[in-house]
Enzyme design. Structure first.
Site, PDB file in Angstrom:
ATOM      1  N   SER A   6     -73.926 -65.239 -15.436  1.00  0.00           N
ATOM      2  CA  SER A   6     -74.412 -63.943 -14.427  1.00  0.00           C
ATOM      3  C   SER A   6     -75.460 -63.894 -14.908  1.00  0.00           C
ATOM      4  CB  SER A   6     -72.958 -62.907 -15.015  1.00  0.00           C
ATOM      5  OG  SER A   6     -73.561 -61.240 -14.457  1.00  0.00           O
ATOM      6  N   TYR A  66     -68.617 -56.523 -18.948  1.00  0.00           N
ATOM      7  CA  TYR A  66     -68.624 -57.626 -18.320  1.00  0.00           C
ATOM      8  C   TYR A  66     -70.017 -58.664 -18.653  1.00  0.00           C
ATOM      9  CZ  TYR A  66     -69.500 -61.014 -14.386  1.00  0.00           C
ATOM     10  OH  TYR A  66     -70.002 -61.863 -14.057  1.00  0.00           O
ATOM     11  N   LYS A 108     -70.526 -62.211 -21.402  1.00  0.00           N
ATOM     12  CA  LYS A 108     -70.814 -63.218 -21.122  1.00  0.00           C
ATOM     13  C   LYS A 108     -72.269 -63.628 -21.657  1.00  0.00           C
ATOM     14  CE  LYS A 108     -69.035 -64.187 -16.336  1.00  0.00           C
ATOM     15  NZ  LYS A 108     -68.151 -65.717 -15.852  1.00  0.00           N
TER      16      LYS A 108
END
Length: 347
Positions: free
Chosen positions: A124, A148, A152
């Site tokens: 991402s 989040y 990643k």
């Protein structure tokens, strides 16, 4: 030999399954259906007229995932599976770390056990954090601003360490910007649970009457209209990027990161305006405070993907809006309505 696709029934996963099947690949799909629908895979079969294996398995379940590897000749993995909402990750960070990172560790360990050394990883643009300038290229400093994004980023580091330990691995890390749109058939698209976290399904749900109005999070960013600027990319372009990345890792070793975006930024209110223009539907909105972890301006330099993968985004924002609306119009309740009908018929 088959390509294992984790999270293959999700939004990006299902579109990528279509591209792979149409390109002649054999695929095996693993998904726990925690934030996706089995109906999407029925429609993938419908759109491609091709069959594939599906296992309802959570990556945290090592024993069941081991059976998938034991029962199939897996050649490479495209790894989509994971929790993905920025705001939710701030509220329940431990769940995000457990799910996203531990699931990936289990997957990599089984790949090692079965001699599978090729992976395309769904990362991402959040790994760039508060980038000092735009467009953002792959050599920018990394530093996510929310749990989040940190999952990643940590997984990217894990994959680099895996390659250092065994340089037969070939890994492509794909840093997505903001996927929107839907398959041109209107049969598969983004199907969020509850109030959408992403802009376009929020807009389309307001347009169809499922939501009363759009909440715009922040109007005090240093942008032309004060709302956040993002690089919106059509999900079909994104899916095709996975096909290009898969071709690359099958022929090489090493770990390479690639931005997948259009290289152009559009604000929230600009996207609302374009949607209203192409559909003729007014979208009422209110301004809310910024969400934790959000940044003001983010768009990609995707020249490395063009140079090394031969990939470039083809679709513009008007087409993204039209395809998103076609999906919502054909599926007012997302996959839920047809899935419920199928359940009644089969009982």
């Amino acid at each position: 030999m088959a390509i294992l696709i984790t999270g293959g029934s999700g939004y990006i996963g299902s579109h990528t399954c279509i591209e792979l099947l149409n390109a002649g690949y054999e695929i095996v799909i693993v998904d726990n259906l925690g934030n996706s629908s089995l109906e999407s895979l029925r429609r993938v079969r419908e759109l491609t007229s091709k069959e594939f294996k599906f296992y309802q398995v959570d990556l945290l379940d090592r024993e069941e995932l081991n059976k998938v590897f034991a029962q199939n000749q897996i050649e490479a993995v495209i790894h989509f599976a994971g929790l993905k909402a920025v705001g939710e990750s701030v509220e329940i960070p431990l769940f995000y770390y457990l799910n996203n990172m531990t699931g990936t560790l289990v997957l990599c360990e089984l790949m090692k056990t079965y001699g599978v050394q090729k992976m395309v990883f769904s990362s991402s643009a959040t790994v760039y954090g508060f980038a000092e300038r735009v467009p953002i290229s792959e050599d920018f400093p990394l530093g996510a601003t929310n749990p989040y994004g940190r999952t990643k980023l940590m997984i990217e580091e894990i994959l680099r360490d895996v390659y250092v330990s065994d340089n037969k691995w070939g890994i492509a890390v794909l840093r997505y910007f903001n996927p929107i749109g839907a398959h041109e058939s209107g049969r598969i698209g983004e199907n969020p649970n509850g109030i959408p976290n992403n802009l376009m399904p929020y807009i389309t749900q307001v347009a169809i009457g499922r939501q009363r109005e759009l909440r715009v999070f922040g109007d005090d960013y240093p942008t032309l209209d004060g709302t956040g600027v993002r690089d919106y990319i059509h999900v079909v372009d994104l899916a095709r990027g996975h096909l290009k990345a898969l071709e690359a890792v099958m022929a090489t070793t090493g770990v390479e990161a690639y931005n997948l975006g259009t290289g152009r930024g559009h604000s929230v209110l600009e996207m609302v305006s374009v949607f209203e223009k192409v559909t003729g539907i007014h979208i009422p909105y209110t301004i809310a405070k910024r969400r934790p972890g959000d940044i003001g301006i983010c768009y990609a330099d995707s020249s490395k993907a063009e140079r090394e993968l031969g990939w470039v985004a083809q679709k513009g924002i008007e087409e993204m809006c039209i395809d998103s609306w076609r999906w919502q119009l054909n599926n007012p309740e997302g996959y839920q309505e047809e899935a419920k009908l199928t359940e009644k018929i089969t009982k």
